[in-house]
Motif scaffolding. Structure first.
Motif, PDB file in Angstrom:
ATOM      1  N   MET A   1      14.051   3.684 -41.694  1.00  0.00           N
ATOM      2  CA  MET A   1      14.333   4.759 -42.653  1.00  0.00           C
ATOM      3  C   MET A   1      14.097   4.309 -44.087  1.00  0.00           C
ATOM      4  N   LYS A   2      14.377   3.019 -44.337  1.00  0.00           N
ATOM      5  CA  LYS A   2      14.216   2.571 -45.716  1.00  0.00           C
ATOM      6  C   LYS A   2      12.739   2.414 -46.098  1.00  0.00           C
ATOM      7  N   PHE A   3      11.839   2.426 -45.098  1.00  0.00           N
ATOM      8  CA  PHE A   3      10.415   2.360 -45.389  1.00  0.00           C
ATOM      9  C   PHE A   3       9.755   3.737 -45.423  1.00  0.00           C
ATOM     10  N   LEU A   4      10.491   4.761 -45.023  1.00  0.00           N
ATOM     11  CA  LEU A   4       9.909   6.098 -44.921  1.00  0.00           C
ATOM     12  C   LEU A   4       9.549   6.678 -46.289  1.00  0.00           C
ATOM     13  N   VAL A   5      10.479   6.631 -47.219  1.00  0.00           N
ATOM     14  CA  VAL A   5      10.230   7.227 -48.544  1.00  0.00           C
ATOM     15  C   VAL A   5       9.111   6.496 -49.282  1.00  0.00           C
ATOM     16  N   PRO A   6       9.128   5.161 -49.357  1.00  0.00           N
ATOM     17  CA  PRO A   6       8.006   4.497 -50.037  1.00  0.00           C
ATOM     18  C   PRO A   6       6.665   4.717 -49.313  1.00  0.00           C
ATOM     19  N   GLY A   7       6.690   4.806 -47.994  1.00  0.00           N
ATOM     20  CA  GLY A   7       5.458   5.038 -47.243  1.00  0.00           C
ATOM     21  C   GLY A   7       4.881   6.410 -47.522  1.00  0.00           C
ATOM     22  N   VAL A   8       5.739   7.428 -47.523  1.00  0.00           N
ATOM     23  CA  VAL A   8       5.276   8.787 -47.822  1.00  0.00           C
ATOM     24  C   VAL A   8       4.793   8.877 -49.262  1.00  0.00           C
ATOM     25  N   ALA A   9       5.537   8.259 -50.179  1.00  0.00           N
ATOM     26  CA  ALA A   9       5.125   8.281 -51.587  1.00  0.00           C
ATOM     27  C   ALA A   9       3.776   7.584 -51.758  1.00  0.00           C
ATOM     28  N   SER A  10       3.582   6.470 -51.085  1.00  0.00           N
ATOM     29  CA  SER A  10       2.313   5.752 -51.170  1.00  0.00           C
ATOM     30  C   SER A  10       1.172   6.581 -50.592  1.00  0.00           C
ATOM     31  N   ALA A  11       1.420   7.265 -49.493  1.00  0.00           N
ATOM     32  CA  ALA A  11       0.391   8.105 -48.887  1.00  0.00           C
ATOM     33  C   ALA A  11       0.011   9.257 -49.798  1.00  0.00           C
ATOM     34  N   VAL A  12       1.004   9.880 -50.411  1.00  0.00           N
ATOM     35  CA  VAL A  12       0.730  11.004 -51.317  1.00  0.00           C
ATOM     36  C   VAL A  12      -0.051  10.526 -52.537  1.00  0.00           C
ATOM     37  N   ILE A  13       0.367   9.415 -53.118  1.00  0.00           N
ATOM     38  CA  ILE A  13      -0.321   8.895 -54.296  1.00  0.00           C
ATOM     39  C   ILE A  13      -1.750   8.480 -53.932  1.00  0.00           C
ATOM     40  N   GLY A  14      -1.927   7.864 -52.776  1.00  0.00           N
ATOM     41  CA  GLY A  14      -3.262   7.484 -52.333  1.00  0.00           C
ATOM     42  C   GLY A  14      -4.166   8.686 -52.125  1.00  0.00           C
ATOM     43  N   ALA A  15      -3.622   9.752 -51.543  1.00  0.00           N
ATOM     44  CA  ALA A  15      -4.410  10.961 -51.326  1.00  0.00           C
ATOM     45  C   ALA A  15      -4.804  11.605 -52.649  1.00  0.00           C
ATOM     46  N   VAL A  16      -3.880  11.644 -53.590  1.00  0.00           N
ATOM     47  CA  VAL A  16      -4.176  12.240 -54.897  1.00  0.00           C
ATOM     48  C   VAL A  16      -5.246  11.422 -55.624  1.00  0.00           C
ATOM     49  N   LEU A  17      -5.100  10.087 -55.610  1.00  0.00           N
ATOM     50  CA  LEU A  17      -6.101   9.248 -56.270  1.00  0.00           C
ATOM     51  C   LEU A  17      -7.456   9.346 -55.577  1.00  0.00           C
ATOM     52  N   GLY A  18      -7.454   9.456 -54.257  1.00  0.00           N
ATOM     53  CA  GLY A  18      -8.703   9.603 -53.523  1.00  0.00           C
ATOM     54  C   GLY A  18      -9.414  10.902 -53.860  1.00  0.00           C
ATOM     55  N   LEU A  19      -8.665  11.992 -53.901  1.00  0.00           N
ATOM     56  CA  LEU A  19      -9.262  13.278 -54.271  1.00  0.00           C
ATOM     57  C   LEU A  19      -9.794  13.258 -55.704  1.00  0.00           C
ATOM     58  N   ALA A  20      -9.023  12.638 -56.603  1.00  0.00           N
ATOM     59  CA  ALA A  20      -9.470  12.551 -57.997  1.00  0.00           C
ATOM     60  C   ALA A  20     -10.754  11.731 -58.088  1.00  0.00           C
ATOM     61  N   ALA A  21     -10.847  10.651 -57.313  1.00  0.00           N
ATOM     62  CA  ALA A  21     -12.056   9.820 -57.338  1.00  0.00           C
ATOM     63  C   ALA A  21     -13.250  10.585 -56.784  1.00  0.00           C
ATOM     64  N   VAL A  22     -13.055  11.311 -55.700  1.00  0.00           N
ATOM     65  CA  VAL A  22     -14.165  12.072 -55.108  1.00  0.00           C
ATOM     66  C   VAL A  22     -14.653  13.143 -56.068  1.00  0.00           C
TER      67      VAL A  22
END
Length: 56
Positions: free
Chosen positions: A1-22
């Motif tokens: 559970m303690k890894f869930l929030v940072p994992g989701v936040a990392s995934a969201v930030i990665g997706a946003v940065l990926g879309l911005a790069a594309v």
């Protein structure tokens, strides 16, 4: 559970940065301008501004 929030936040930030790069690379690579046509041909040596080379 303690890894869930940072994992989701990392995934969201990665997706946003990926879309911005594309979208950024696509916008930078898009060439939507038309080159200017050189219409400074010599009228004595051309037919309809298309230079004729040699005899055809």
């Amino acid at each position: 559970m303690k890894f869930l929030v940072p994992g989701v936040a990392s995934a969201v930030i990665g997706a946003v940065l990926g879309l911005a790069a594309v979208f950024g690379v696509t916008a930078a690579a898009a060439d939507n301008t038309r080159p200017d046509v050189d219409r400074s041909g010599n009228a004595d040596s051309s037919l309809l501004n298309q230079v004729e080379y040699g005899s055809r």
